[in-house]
Scaffold this active site. Structure first.
Site, mmCIF file in Angstrom:
data_model
loop_
_atom_site.group_PDB
_atom_site.id
_atom_site.type_symbol
_atom_site.label_atom_id
_atom_site.label_comp_id
_atom_site.label_asym_id
_atom_site.label_seq_id
_atom_site.Cartn_x
_atom_site.Cartn_y
_atom_site.Cartn_z
ATOM 1 N N LYS A 79 7.038 3.733 -10.977
ATOM 2 C CA LYS A 79 7.941 4.600 -10.214
ATOM 3 C C LYS A 79 9.385 4.316 -10.622
ATOM 4 O O LYS A 79 9.749 3.151 -10.859
ATOM 5 C CB LYS A 79 7.725 4.316 -8.718
ATOM 6 C CG LYS A 79 8.449 5.248 -7.761
ATOM 7 C CD LYS A 79 8.051 4.924 -6.319
ATOM 8 C CE LYS A 79 8.735 5.792 -5.288
ATOM 9 N NZ LYS A 79 8.296 5.471 -3.914
ATOM 10 N N SER A 154 6.795 9.375 -1.241
ATOM 11 C CA SER A 154 7.732 9.612 -2.318
ATOM 12 C C SER A 154 7.221 9.232 -3.702
ATOM 13 O O SER A 154 7.828 9.619 -4.695
ATOM 14 C CB SER A 154 9.027 8.838 -2.049
ATOM 15 O OG SER A 154 8.755 7.444 -2.025
ATOM 16 N N SER A 178 4.645 5.842 1.330
ATOM 17 C CA SER A 178 4.841 6.486 0.032
ATOM 18 C C SER A 178 3.864 6.116 -1.070
ATOM 19 O O SER A 178 3.909 6.722 -2.134
ATOM 20 C CB SER A 178 6.263 6.227 -0.464
ATOM 21 O OG SER A 178 7.139 7.087 0.204
HETATM 22 N N1 GLN Z 1 8.019 9.640 3.973
HETATM 23 C C1 GLN Z 1 8.707 8.488 4.452
HETATM 24 C C2 GLN Z 1 10.194 8.709 4.378
HETATM 25 O O1 GLN Z 1 10.574 9.763 4.016
HETATM 26 C C3 GLN Z 1 8.287 7.272 3.701
HETATM 27 C C4 GLN Z 1 8.941 7.110 2.388
HETATM 28 C C5 GLN Z 1 8.509 5.882 1.663
HETATM 29 O O2 GLN Z 1 7.525 5.236 2.019
HETATM 30 N N2 GLN Z 1 9.297 5.522 0.683
HETATM 31 O O3 GLN Z 1 10.978 7.862 4.673
#
Ligand code: GLN
Length: 478
Positions: A79, A154, A178
């Site tokens: 990532k 994400s 994420s």
């Molecule tokens: N969807 C969650 C957010 O928008 C989690 C994001 C993540 O785990 N990086 O914060």
């Protein structure tokens, strides 16, 4: 001797070590696959083909001179919020345009020392803020299982790259779901390790009390293999734990006989799609058939997890992102006549950050400000403690807690982009593991009526990733 995309990372590493397959040929086969798939999927911010091939050739040249490394010659996608020395790292943000880190994240170093080949950097929501990979300065990633849908976020690029066969395994980061949510949407295994299990050194921080790095893979075994390599204490991350790392691969086939699986029915019952509920019940029945015991547990404060998460995560993000000021990293606004330092900061941040990141910085700054700190941030931390206690009590009656990973299968691209609250609500089942620090896994649990993957989530006791991997594995064997 072409590398088949369904071949496991474990098999590949063994074959390369014994000379049955060539690392360079495997690398070329995956690069070819990326070439074919990438235009329709958009999983990568950057493909480091030359660097990858050079490493693969070096592995072939050295082969047979030492014991086989666990990930020898295995291509992996990382990532784009993990630093890779000499390779641009952007977190899918304009503000990091041109940033080339002079060092690698500990996870990247460990992967490379284990023989893995970093083949590219994957697309993500900017600074990992989002659930669909639509908040990216690099464009949207599509779900290989249905191109009109999101791969989740994400870590959507990392999930899509594995699901499309462009790499056998990848790394994601998980602050509120994420890794697990994209794994669920793309039909993969995804692990959010215990807080402190994996070093965060070299991870661009989003919310430091929640962030963890973990693997995405087709199988529990490959997830275990990657976790084995990246887990363990790192003196460069003060929050990393010195708890010993067990042998995950040795534990993977131990099954679920006698395992007590807790189900918080009252919490799960709310607003879950019918197909997801069905897949969830089927997976529980399969575990029961394999000797597990299903028990009822209560998580009385789980209904507050979303507001608590979005207070804590935004507060920490507002502080972490203060470092992007146009002086130290990446993008700096062109100065105008009469500009002072403050104008340079303001314009750099205005040009560099996308709408969701700005929203979070504002929310986070607000909840930390005088007069609101007690009402919001402090209150959220108190409820976070209650949530931890909920899980402690649940673990008196069970060994793992089961929930669907997500309330619905992958939603359509664009479906929630205009409604941040709806987007936030899709994290309802995943944020609890981050707030409590507990390890959690998402494992494939069948398909919806329209053939979309559905994930089931297990949350375990601190540092008990092994049980989660073994339970995920038991769903794979028929
Ligand atoms: N969807 C969650 C957010 O928008 C989690 C994001 C993540 O785990 N990086 O914060």
């Amino acid at each position: 001797m072409a590398a088949s995309p369904v071949q496991t990372a474990r098999r590949m590493a063994v074959d390369i070590a014994t000379g049955a397959q060539s690392a360079a040929e495997i690398c070329r086969a995956f690069l070819e696959r990326i070439h074919v798939e990438e235009p329709r999927i958009g999983a990568f911010n950057l493909v480091a083909d030359e660097r990858a091939l050079a490493r693969a050739r070096a592995i072939d040249a050295e082969r047979g001179r030492g014991p086989g490394l666990p990930l020898l010659g295995v291509p992996i996608a990382v990532k784009d919020n993990m630093c890779t020395a000499g390779v641009p790292t952007t977190a899918s943000s304009r503000i990091l345009r041109g940033f080339v880190p002079p060092y690698s994240a500990t996870v990247v170093e460990r992967l490379e020392s284990a023989g893995a080949i970093v083949i590219g950097k994957t697309n993500m929501d900017e600074f990992a803020m989002g659930s669909s990979t639509e908040n990216s300065a690099h464009g949207t990633t599509r779900n290989p299982r249905d191109l009109t849908r999101t791969p989740g976020g994400s870590s959507g690029g990392s999930a899509a790259a594995v699901a499309a066969g462009m790499v056998p395994v990848s790394l994601g980061s998980d602050t509120g779901g994420s890794i697990r949510q994209p794994a669920a949407f793309c039909g993969l295994v995804g692990v959010k390790p215990t807080y402190g299990r994996v070093s965060r050194y070299g991870l661009l921080a989003f919310a430091s009390s929640l962030d963890q790095i973990g693997p995405l893979a087709h199988t529990a075994e490959d997830a275990a293999l990657v976790l084995q390599v990246i887990a363990g204490h790192d003196p460069r991350d003060a929050t990393s734990s010195s708890e010993t790392v067990p042998d995950y691969l040795a534990a993977i086939d131990r099954g679920v006989a006698g395992l007590r699986i807790g189900v918080p029915r009252a919490f799960v019952g709310n607003g879950v799609d019918r197909d997801v509920q069905q897949a969830f019940d089927d997976a529980l029945a399969r575990w029961e058939g394999a000797g597990a015991r299903i028990v009822d547990v209560a998580l009385p404060h789980a209904g507050h997890a979303i507001p608590v998460y979005y207070l804590v995560a935004t507060a920490e993000a507002s502080s972490n992102l203060a470092r992007y000021d146009g002086v130290r990293y990446g993008h700096r606004a062109v100065s105008r006549q009469g500009d002072g330092l403050q104008q340079m900061y303001d314009r750099t941040r205005d040009e560099g950050f996308g709408a969701e990141v700005k929203r979070r910085i504002m929310l986070g700054t607000y909840v930390l400000s005088a007069g609101y700190y007690d009402a919001y941030y402090l209150k959220a931390q108190q409820v976070r403690t209650l949530l931890r206690q909920d899980y402690e009590q649940a673990f008196d009656q069970c060994d793992v807690v089961a929930m669907p990973t997500t309330p619905t299968p992958a939603f359509k691209l664009g479906e929630k982009t205009d409604d941040p609250i709806q987007m936030y609500l899709s994290d309802v089942f995943t944020v609890g593991a981050n707030l409590t620090g507990l390890p959690a896994i998402s494992a494939p649990a069948g398909l919806s009526a329209d053939s979309l993957p559905i994930g089931i989530q297990l949350t375990g006791r601190m540092f008990d990733e092994a049980t989660l991997l073994a339970a995920a594995r038991s769903l794979e064997v028929d």
